[in-house]
Design an enzyme around this catalytic site. Structure first.
Site, short mmCIF file in Angstrom:
data_model
loop_
_atom_site.label_atom_id
_atom_site.label_comp_id
_atom_site.label_asym_id
_atom_site.label_seq_id
_atom_site.Cartn_x
_atom_site.Cartn_y
_atom_site.Cartn_z
N GLY A 163 -3.77 -3.87 9.32
CA GLY A 163 -3.88 -3.80 8.11
C GLY A 163 -5.18 -4.30 7.39
N LYS A 175 9.62 -10.76 -2.16
CA LYS A 175 8.50 -11.60 -2.15
C LYS A 175 9.00 -12.81 -2.20
CE LYS A 175 5.30 -8.40 -0.81
NZ LYS A 175 4.71 -8.46 0.57
N GLY A 187 3.27 -6.07 5.59
CA GLY A 187 3.63 -5.61 4.03
C GLY A 187 3.54 -4.26 4.18
N ARG A 241 0.60 -0.92 18.34
CA ARG A 241 0.03 -0.35 19.26
C ARG A 241 -1.41 -1.35 19.57
NH1 ARG A 241 -4.33 1.08 15.61
NH2 ARG A 241 -3.76 1.09 13.43
N TYR A 265 10.72 -5.63 -5.97
CA TYR A 265 9.52 -5.99 -5.02
C TYR A 265 9.05 -7.31 -5.16
CZ TYR A 265 4.52 -5.87 -3.28
OH TYR A 265 3.34 -5.99 -2.62
N ARG A 275 -3.75 5.52 0.16
CA ARG A 275 -2.73 5.28 -0.69
C ARG A 275 -3.50 5.70 -2.21
NH1 ARG A 275 -0.67 -0.74 0.49
NH2 ARG A 275 0.26 -0.44 2.65
#
Length: 226
Positions: A13, A129, A74, A38, A125, A160
Site C-alpha cells: 500500500g 478504527k 486498510g 502476493r 468508519y 481512487r
C-alpha cells in the site's frame, strides 16, 4: 546492525511500501518480514515475503523472532463492498496479527489508524478504527504507537477517483490550514512511514497517539537527521 526483526502488514500500500523502503535503507532491522497476498519484489536479502491469506492467518505464518510490528492495512467502504468486509480488513486482520505477534513476544506494535478514530463515533468508519485501537491496547505491548493521518497524498497502485479529487482540492488550500486546523492538512504517505520508523527506533514504552500534525513534525525531524 541490531538483532531487531520487523514485520510489515500492508507493504504493497501507499504507506507500507514507503515504510519498506525506509527499513531496507536503514540499518535498524536485521530482518524484515512482509505479510502479503502476493510476492513483493525486492533485491534486499534481509527481506522475506510471507504469502498468506489474512482471513486464514495462523501462528505458523509469523516468525517467532519478530520484535516490531508495523500494521499499514486498510481499505475503503467502496472497495470492501460492505460493512462486514470493511470490518474484516480494518479490525479483524490488525487484531489477529497483534494477538499472534504478542503471544510470540513482539514488543512494539505500530498501527496506521485514521483521523477521527473513536469507538463511540456515529460514523462507522471512525468507529471501527477506534475499536481496533482499543482492542490492541488490551494486549499490552511494551509500546503501542497509533498514527492517525488525515487525507493521504501520494501515488497508489489502485485508482481512487474520489480521493484523487480530494487530494487536488485539499492540496490547494493546505497552506491556509494553520493553528488548530493543522491536523487536517493532507499528509504524504511517505511522511507517515517516516514518522513510524522514527518512533520504532526510539524503543519507548507506553501508548502513544499521533494526530496528523504531530506525524508531520516527526517526519520532518527524521528527514533533517537522515
Amino acid at each position: 546492525m541490531s538483532q531487531k526483526h520487523a514485520l510489515i502488514a500492508g507493504a504493497t500500500g501507499l504507506i507500507g511500501n514507503e515504510l519498506l523502503q525506509l527499513l531496507i535503507r536503514g540499518r535498524h532491522y536485521q530482518k524484515i518480514s512482509i505479510l502479503s497476498r502476493r510476492k513483493v519484489e525486492t533485491s534486499s536479502k534481509r527481506v522475506t515475503t510471507i504469502i498468506t491469506d489474512y482471513s486464514k492467518l495462523s501462528d505458523d505464518d509469523i516468525p517467532d523472532t519478530v520484535t516490531d510490528v508495523f500494521c499499514c492495512l486498510g481499505t475503503t467502504m467502496k472497495k470492501a463492498g460492505s460493512k462486514e468486509a470493511f470490518r474484516e480488513v480494518d479490525y479483524d486482520y490488525p487484531l489477529k496479527i497483534a494477538e499472534i505477534t504478542r503471544q510470540k513476544g513482539a514488543q512494539q506494535y505500530l498501527l496506521v489508524s485514521a483521523m477521527g478514530a473513536d469507538a463511540k463515533s456515529a460514523i462507522f468508519y471512525n468507529q471501527v478504527k477506534g475499536e481496533t485501537e482499543q482492542a490492541i491496547i488490551k494486549l499490552k505491548f511494551s509500546a503501542f504507537h497509533v498514527f492517525r493521518p488525515s487525507l493521504l497524498m501520494g501515488e497508489r497502485d489502485e485508482q481512487r477517483t474520489g480521493e484523487k479529487v480530494a487530494q487536488i482540492v485539499m492540496g490547494s488550500i493546505s497552506p491556509l490550514m494553520i493553528g488548530a486546523l493543522g491536523k487536517y492538512r493532507p499528509i504524504e504517505g511517505k511522511d507517515v512511514a517516516s514518522a513510524m520508523y522514527r518512533m520504532a527506533k526510539k524503543e519507548l514504552e507506553g501508548r502513544y497517539i499521533f494526530e496528523s500534525d504531530k506525524i508531520q513534525v516527526l517526519a520532518d525531524y527524521e528527514a533533517s537527521e537522515s
